[in-house]
Design a protein around this motif. Sequence first.
Motif, PDB file in Angstrom:
ATOM      1  N   PHE A   1      17.721  43.894  89.504  1.00 55.03           N
ATOM      2  CA  PHE A   1      17.894  43.452  88.048  1.00 55.03           C
ATOM      3  C   PHE A   1      19.650  43.275  87.902  1.00 55.03           C
ATOM      4  N   ALA A   2      20.132  44.019  88.082  1.00 57.30           N
ATOM      5  CA  ALA A   2      21.378  44.421  87.834  1.00 57.30           C
ATOM      6  C   ALA A   2      22.241  43.519  89.659  1.00 57.30           C
ATOM      7  N   TYR A   3      21.798  43.005  90.606  1.00 58.13           N
ATOM      8  CA  TYR A   3      22.206  41.928  91.094  1.00 58.13           C
ATOM      9  C   TYR A   3      22.195  40.956  90.626  1.00 58.13           C
ATOM     10  N   LEU A   4      21.052  40.069  90.302  1.00 57.61           N
ATOM     11  CA  LEU A   4      20.314  38.917  89.500  1.00 57.61           C
ATOM     12  C   LEU A   4      21.705  38.174  88.549  1.00 57.61           C
ATOM     13  N   LYS A   5      22.234  40.094  87.869  1.00 58.64           N
ATOM     14  CA  LYS A   5      22.241  39.179  86.958  1.00 58.64           C
ATOM     15  C   LYS A   5      24.527  39.685  87.185  1.00 58.64           C
ATOM     16  N   SER A   6      24.316  40.158  88.338  1.00 60.92           N
ATOM     17  CA  SER A   6      25.938  40.068  89.359  1.00 60.92           C
ATOM     18  C   SER A   6      26.053  38.685  89.272  1.00 60.92           C
ATOM     19  N   VAL A   7      24.648  38.052  90.304  1.00 58.39           N
ATOM     20  CA  VAL A   7      24.848  36.718  90.286  1.00 58.39           C
ATOM     21  C   VAL A   7      25.031  35.664  89.511  1.00 58.39           C
ATOM     22  N   GLY A   8      24.606  36.061  88.368  1.00 64.08           N
ATOM     23  CA  GLY A   8      25.210  35.111  87.413  1.00 64.08           C
ATOM     24  C   GLY A   8      23.492  33.939  87.069  1.00 64.08           C
ATOM     25  N   GLN A   9      22.567  34.841  87.036  1.00 65.61           N
ATOM     26  CA  GLN A   9      20.944  34.887  87.165  1.00 65.61           C
ATOM     27  C   GLN A   9      20.661  34.535  86.165  1.00 65.61           C
ATOM     28  N   ASP A  10      19.890  33.814  85.083  1.00 63.69           N
ATOM     29  CA  ASP A  10      19.381  33.803  84.221  1.00 63.69           C
ATOM     30  C   ASP A  10      17.947  34.576  84.234  1.00 63.69           C
ATOM     31  N   THR A  11      17.872  35.938  83.666  1.00 67.14           N
ATOM     32  CA  THR A  11      16.728  36.513  84.252  1.00 67.14           C
ATOM     33  C   THR A  11      15.461  36.998  83.065  1.00 67.14           C
ATOM     34  N   LYS A  12      15.925  36.712  81.533  1.00 66.86           N
ATOM     35  CA  LYS A  12      15.418  35.826  80.877  1.00 66.86           C
ATOM     36  C   LYS A  12      13.594  35.604  80.795  1.00 66.86           C
ATOM     37  N   ASP A  13      13.611  34.553  81.863  1.00 65.62           N
ATOM     38  CA  ASP A  13      12.492  33.998  82.595  1.00 65.62           C
ATOM     39  C   ASP A  13      11.921  34.470  83.677  1.00 65.62           C
ATOM     40  N   HIS A  14      12.505  35.534  84.733  1.00 67.33           N
ATOM     41  CA  HIS A  14      12.608  35.457  85.513  1.00 67.33           C
ATOM     42  C   HIS A  14      11.168  36.525  85.705  1.00 67.33           C
ATOM     43  N   ALA A  15      10.971  36.828  87.115  1.00 67.73           N
ATOM     44  CA  ALA A  15       9.448  37.604  87.362  1.00 67.73           C
ATOM     45  C   ALA A  15      10.049  39.205  86.930  1.00 67.73           C
TER      46      ALA A  15
ATOM     47  N   MET B   1      11.679  40.679  85.282  1.00 69.50           N
ATOM     48  CA  MET B   1      10.846  41.372  83.551  1.00 69.50           C
ATOM     49  C   MET B   1      10.225  41.898  83.436  1.00 69.50           C
ATOM     50  N   GLN B   2       8.791  41.094  83.808  1.00 67.44           N
ATOM     51  CA  GLN B   2       7.751  41.065  83.913  1.00 67.44           C
ATOM     52  C   GLN B   2       7.394  42.963  84.788  1.00 67.44           C
ATOM     53  N   GLU B   3       8.436  42.947  85.650  1.00 68.51           N
ATOM     54  CA  GLU B   3       7.603  44.220  86.790  1.00 68.51           C
ATOM     55  C   GLU B   3       8.596  44.627  86.344  1.00 68.51           C
ATOM     56  N   LEU B   4       9.214  44.639  85.400  1.00 66.49           N
ATOM     57  CA  LEU B   4      10.166  46.299  84.865  1.00 66.49           C
ATOM     58  C   LEU B   4       9.163  46.818  83.382  1.00 66.49           C
ATOM     59  N   SER B   5       9.030  45.816  82.906  1.00 65.62           N
ATOM     60  CA  SER B   5       7.747  46.363  81.835  1.00 65.62           C
ATOM     61  C   SER B   5       6.651  46.562  82.307  1.00 65.62           C
ATOM     62  N   ARG B   6       5.815  46.191  83.383  1.00 66.62           N
ATOM     63  CA  ARG B   6       4.777  46.846  83.988  1.00 66.62           C
ATOM     64  C   ARG B   6       5.053  48.688  84.499  1.00 66.62           C
ATOM     65  N   VAL B   7       6.266  48.693  85.140  1.00 68.28           N
ATOM     66  CA  VAL B   7       6.466  50.226  85.405  1.00 68.28           C
ATOM     67  C   VAL B   7       7.107  50.937  83.810  1.00 68.28           C
ATOM     68  N   LYS B   8       7.727  50.144  82.924  1.00 68.51           N
ATOM     69  CA  LYS B   8       7.853  51.079  82.185  1.00 68.51           C
ATOM     70  C   LYS B   8       6.116  51.157  81.304  1.00 68.51           C
TER      71      LYS B   8
END
Length: 148
Positions: free
Chosen positions: A24-38, A40-47
């Motif tokens: 997630f941090a890498y995607l944010k640092s590259v400038g990619q939008d993470t709201k609709d990225h997979a 986020m689903q994976e992080l919520s599943r692990v949580k």
Amino acid sequence: MKLSLIDQAKCNSSIAYALNSLLFAYLKSVGQDTKDHAIMQELSRVKSYMGKIKSAENKSQGPATVIDKEAASRVVKHALSGNSKIDAKNLEKTRQQDNANKFLQSMAERSLPGVGTHKRFSDDEDDGKGEGAKGNVKDRKKRKTAVK
């Protein structure tokens, strides 16, 4: 080193969360939008798994509620006491049985010794010769004298 099941689950879920957080941090640092990225689903599943592990850990430590033993015994005692009408009928029934037993006891004490303790032959009994209730007069006399 051996870990318990809950500790193993905690370790595995922590590793999964750390890896997904790095991605997630890498995607944010590259400038990619993470709201609709997979991711986020994976992080919520692990949580959600981490929450399940936490609740399982709390349950394994023992019950959170404390039972008031005195109150529970009072409730059980009153619940099992029964219906007063039924209890009164049962009491009356046992009194009648006791009275009948006392009466039979007194009758047995008043009777002659040995009377009623032996087996009597009824007139309806077959004597084994097929003659039925009448039978042989001599045999019946023998039976009566043998019984006395």
